[in-house]
Design an enzyme around this catalytic site. Structure first.
Site, PDB file in Angstrom:
ATOM      1  N   GLU A 139     -33.821 -28.842   4.843  1.00 33.87           N
ATOM      2  CA  GLU A 139     -34.140 -29.524   6.104  1.00 33.87           C
ATOM      3  C   GLU A 139     -35.659 -29.506   6.243  1.00 33.87           C
ATOM      4  OE1 GLU A 139     -31.792 -27.551   9.104  1.00 33.87           O
ATOM      5  OE2 GLU A 139     -29.938 -27.811   7.948  1.00 33.87           O
ATOM      6  N   GLU A 334     -33.211 -29.920  16.389  1.00 34.22           N
ATOM      7  CA  GLU A 334     -32.768 -30.761  15.277  1.00 34.22           C
ATOM      8  C   GLU A 334     -33.582 -32.052  15.323  1.00 34.22           C
ATOM      9  OE1 GLU A 334     -30.469 -29.811  13.126  1.00 34.22           O
ATOM     10  OE2 GLU A 334     -29.661 -28.030  14.123  1.00 34.22           O
TER      11      GLU A 334
END
Length: 952
Positions: A139, A334
């Site tokens: 990520e 996120e």
């Protein structure tokens, strides 16, 4: 930098001379004028001025001003990222500091870039903020955004008002990658995969933190431990953990005790919602709440925020651990549906999140902040508690007494409290913008009640400049990064690289003694069963001389021969101190003011048969008689002296029973923690707070120990809060050295377990020394704190062997010259001084965490008469006086009775004489002889009358 770029196309380069191409650049910002006449500098004592370029004040915002945007949009692998960070640290030294909090499994540095107007220093009252990216290696958006943010802040400081104000008012820490190993395995273009997500040991780092509801079975990873240590070392107020795979801000709690997807509300739920909204509102797509329709068509987050557990359960998450174990509020952000987007998409992510990143940082200044101060001396109080009524989440103050408490708009009752102080409560109105400063001044408990009766003392006599200078040194070394600065400025690169058996150990100690004779003295305490010497090395400016006014500390290792790490650590410590004497000012002063005794190997026989890499082997644990020496310090030493092992007898007779030590530190192996007395089961532990404080001090200066998860083989689930536990609660046994030291040596002792492996490979020694050296040095600093006292009578005569009773339990005794020294936990303590022949004296003393306290106890009245105790003389005199009074009363009574009888006899004779004369008058005739006969006859009627008559 600071100019608009210009591009020229279709430039033809011909063979021969270089083609000249000129550019005219227009500045993007009007340069502000510097006013160098308005700067004033106030220096702390001992400070020096380092010439640095003066940063201009931020100009007022104008329509002409446009912040400089990042231009470095690409994916940075570790080496590239490392160069990037070093470059900005080098180009902007006035506002940056690059440091590492540890290493990954594959030994990549976990870099952090600090951005502040005073990098490397915690400024009292200034909040600290952090961003962490790339916790999951695949990520990657957060990693790149944080590198962009570093570039943006550096390039715009001093020209952009928003950035300048943020950097000047906040200490910002940015960790671009918490999982650099996983990143190197991940692949560009990964949308929702898992390759590279975990670390190199294949553990999910966001499931690796201790959890409030569930036991985390996975062993703590190097990255997790490093981050926990980092978080404990700084007073972080606010944080965000940047992830990828969706587009939402997720706030605590991340799980619940049922393990199901349900709203799990924290005490600060309203604050967390406001924090989450401050980020999502600036990101239009996130705020809409339906981010990944093609991947998750049913997923919807109102206003782009969600409670973590309501979304899905994450036991072992980092954000909950932050909130529950530090003062820091953390959310998880996120940043996008695709985990590893193509490089050409990175500018879009920066544009979407730039305002959000800045706006979220500003939230650190909301709520209340201020200082908790001591009413007596105005100093800040460390670890005072700030509690908000109806919100069950207190925060604590930092070293200057400063605190920060995030709150939403409203009216609150806020209480400041601290051990040894009366709490103070204030009603505070918090607005919607900015923070409210609320200071608290606390008075020490019982001072008002005891005023005029019991003196309260807390400050040393600093009239002597040398004393004041040394007190300042102790305070500096106790401050944040104080010991790190000492280590950075020390001479010589001490790094143990091999184990020394008995012969090498002896030669090494002799070498120190011969090379540093002015500060060392090498003696033998006795011999082992196999006649090896038990060496003792004293390090002091006056070795082998009595200096009762100086504190004395001992370090002992090798009580178990199969655990020699402690031995090597103490040898390294001894060499470090010797090499830095007269080279490093702080080390020199410590040696000049401390008597340091090092016993590196108490069980040399066991050490000779122990085997390297024997992590769990017990070979060499006992002495040559097969006796575990840590069970041989029994209390029957006066009745059965011949039953004691020679090693034990040597240290008891020549060290412990001298009763002149203020602190003892024993080093052992087999775990990573510190134990304090008692090892034997007891109902109560006298001076428990102090013993636990000393153990915690060692653990807190170790990078991993204080985390409380040793992670040893076969004990991976062991949890020791703070890395500190009472000995009997860990491994209970009788006859331990530290129990004997406390009970009979009147000296507090802690046992440090240096590593999980009893006898790790020599290759691990440099790392172990790096981990423990700060803790070992902290003990040399701590031994100068507590209470230094002097006892004398009114004439100034020192009183030795006086009994000092602390808090109605612990006892110590004054040494030659009337000196005593005792270590005590910070706070208010009672002292009773008792000396034979003197009346008892009672005082109170306040012990600080960063400075020694001193007390002069003067007995008001000599309590002897004719060389005898006053109580005895008074008792005897009283009894004698009572006896005299009683005797006098008896004599008086007898005399009174006799006197009355005399008077009665006289009365009777007078009565007879009167009767006789009456008869003569009444009788004109008669025989005088008959009358006289009658009279004599009458007087002989009774014996009593005859008696009185004859006496007359």
């Amino acid at each position: 930098m600071g100019y608009a770029p210009v591009t020229r196309e279709n430039i033809e380069v011909k063979e021969g001379a270089a083609t000249e191409v000129d550019f005219s650049l227009q500045p993007t910002v009007m340069p502000p004028a510097l006013n160098v006449t308005q700067f004033t500098v106030t220096l702390a004592p001992g400070s020096t001025i380092t010439p640095t370029p003066v940063q201009a004040e931020a100009p007022s915002s104008t329509s002409l001003h446009q912040p400089i945007q990042p231009v470095d949009f690409r994916h940075h692998h570790f080496s590239d990222m490392e160069i990037f960070l070093r470059r900005y640290a080098n180009e902007y030294p006035n506002i940056t500091r690059l440091y590492s909090v540890g290493k990954s499994v594959e030994l990549r540095e976990l870099y952090v870039m600090e951005i502040s107007d005073n990098p490397g220093v915690h400024e009292a009252g200034e909040p600290e903020f952090k961003y962490i990216g790339n916790m999951h290696g695949n990520e990657v958006v957060g990693r790149e955004l944080l590198l962009n943010l570093i570039e943006y802040l550096c390039k715009n400081f001093g020209t952009d008002p928003e950035v300048t104000d943020l950097v000047q008012s906040t200490r910002i820490h940015i960790m671009p990658s918490m999982n650099p190993d996983g990143y190197e395995k991940s692949q560009e273009g990964d949308r929702g995969g898992t390759v590279g997500r975990n670390n190199s040991n294949n553990y999910d780092l966001n499931r690796n933190f201790p959890d409030q509801f569930f036991h985390v079975a996975d062993p703590p990873q190097p990255e997790t431990r490093a981050v926990m240590t980092w978080l404990k070392a700084h007073p972080f107020v606010l944080s965000a953990n940047l992830h990828g795979g969706s587009l939402v801000v997720n706030y605590p709690f991340d799980d619940d005790e049922q393990g199901i997807a349900i709203y799990s509300k924290s005490p600060d739920d309203a604050v967390f919602q406001q924090l989450a909204l401050s980020y999502s509102k600036e990101n239009t797509k996130m705020y809409q709440g339906s981010p990944c329709k093609d991947m998750y068509p049913t997923e919807y987050f109102p206003h782009g925020i969600t409670n973590g557990a309501q979304w899905y359960n994450v036991p072992g998450g980092m954000q909950d651990w932050n909130y529950l174990n530090t003062n820091c509020f953390e959310v998880t952000i996120e940043l996008g549906c695709v985990k590893y987007p193509k490089a050409e998409e990175l500018p879009k992510y920066w544009e979407q999140n730039r305002r959000s990143l800045l706006q979220f940082m500003k939230q650190v200044h909301h709520g209340v902040w201020g200082f908790v101060l001591d009413a007596m001396d105005g100093r800040g109080i460390l670890n005072a508690t700030i509690s908000v009524a109806d919100i069950n989440h207190p925060v604590t103050t930092y070293k200057d007494g400063d605190y920060w408490r995030l709150l939403v708009q409203g009216t609150y009752k806020i209480t400041a409290s601290a051990r040894g102080y009366d709490p103070v409560t204030k009603t505070v109105e918090v607005g919607s913008k900015g923070g409210v400063q609320v200071n608290f001044t606390l008075s020490r408990t019982d001072i008002k009640v005891e005023e005029g009766k019991v003196p309260v003392l807390n400050t040393p006599d600093t009239s002597d400049p040398n004393e004041k200078e040394f007190e300042t040194l102790i305070k500096d070394l106790s401050a944040e990064n104080g010991l790190e600065r000492l280590l950075l400025t020390s001479s010589g690169n001490i790094s143990p690289y091999r184990y020394r058996p008995y012969k090498d150990l002896s030669e090494f100690l002799r070498g120190l003694y011969l090379n540093y004779p002015q500060i060392t003295n090498l003696t033998s305490l006795g011999q082992s069963v196999e006649f090896r010497q038990i060496w003792s090395l004293e390090i002091s400016n006056k070795p082998n001389q009595s200096e009762p006014e100086e504190p004395k500390i001992r370090f002992v290792a090798g009580i178990h021969g199969n655990a020699p790490v402690g031995t090597e650590l103490l040898l390294a410590l001894a060499e470090f101190l010797c090499m830095n004497y007269k080279k490093n000012a702080a080390v020199t002063k410590l040696i000049d003011r401390t008597r340091i005794v090092i016993v590196p190997s108490l069980n040399p026989d066991g050490r000779e048969i122990a085997q390297e890499r024997g992590c769990t082997s017990k070979i060499g644990q006992t002495n040559a008689h097969g006796r575990d020496l840590d069970t041989d310090f029994t209390s029957n030493f006066s009745r059965y002296p011949r039953t004691r092992e020679p090693e034990t007898k040597a240290i008891i007779d020549n060290l412990i029973l001298k009763r002149d030590f203020s602190l003892s530190v024993a080093l052992d192996g087999g775990s990573l923690l510190v134990t304090y007395p008692y090892d034997q089961p007891v109902q109560t532990v006298e001076n428990k707070e102090t013993l636990k404080h000393l153990a915690s001090l060692y653990a807190n200066n170790h990078p991993l120990m204080h985390l409380g998860q040793p992670g040893c083989p076969n004990k991976s689930d062991e949890n020791i809060p703070g890395g500190v536990i009472r000995g009997s609660e860990w491994h209970s046994h009788l006859g331990s050295m530290k129990d004997f030291s406390v009970m009979f040596g009147h000296c507090p002792e802690i046992t440090v377990y240096t590593s999980c492996c009893y006898f790790p490979s020599a290759g691990q020694l440099p790392g172990l020394w790096a981990d423990h050296r700060k803790s070992l040095l902290s003990m040399l600093v701590e031994v100068h704190k507590g209470v230094h006292g002097f006892v004398q009578d009114k004439s100034g005569k020192a009183i030795s062997k006086a009994t000092i009773v602390l808090n109605e339990g612990l006892k110590v005794y004054t040494k030659e010259g009337g000196y005593f020294h005792v270590l005590l936990a910070p706070g208010l303590h009672n002292i009773n001084a008792i000396a034979d022949g003197y009346q008892q004296k009672h005082v109170k003393v306040f012990v600080r965490h960063d400075a020694p306290s001193s007390v002069l106890i003067v007995f008001d009245t000599e309590n002897r008469v004719f060389g005898l105790p006053r109580e005895l003389v008074v008792t005897v005199a009283g009894a004698s006086m009572s006896a005299l009074v009683l005797t006098a009363c008896i004599i008086w009574c007898v005399c009174s009775i006799k006197s009355n009888r005399h008077k009665d006899g006289f009365h009777r004779l007078r009565q007879h004489h009167d009767d006789y004369e009456d008869e003569i008058r009444m009788m004109s005739t008669g025989s005088k002889k008959s009358l006289l006969s009658h009279e004599f006859q009458d007087e002989t009627d009774t014996e009593e009358e005859t008696l009185y008559s004859s006496k007359h």
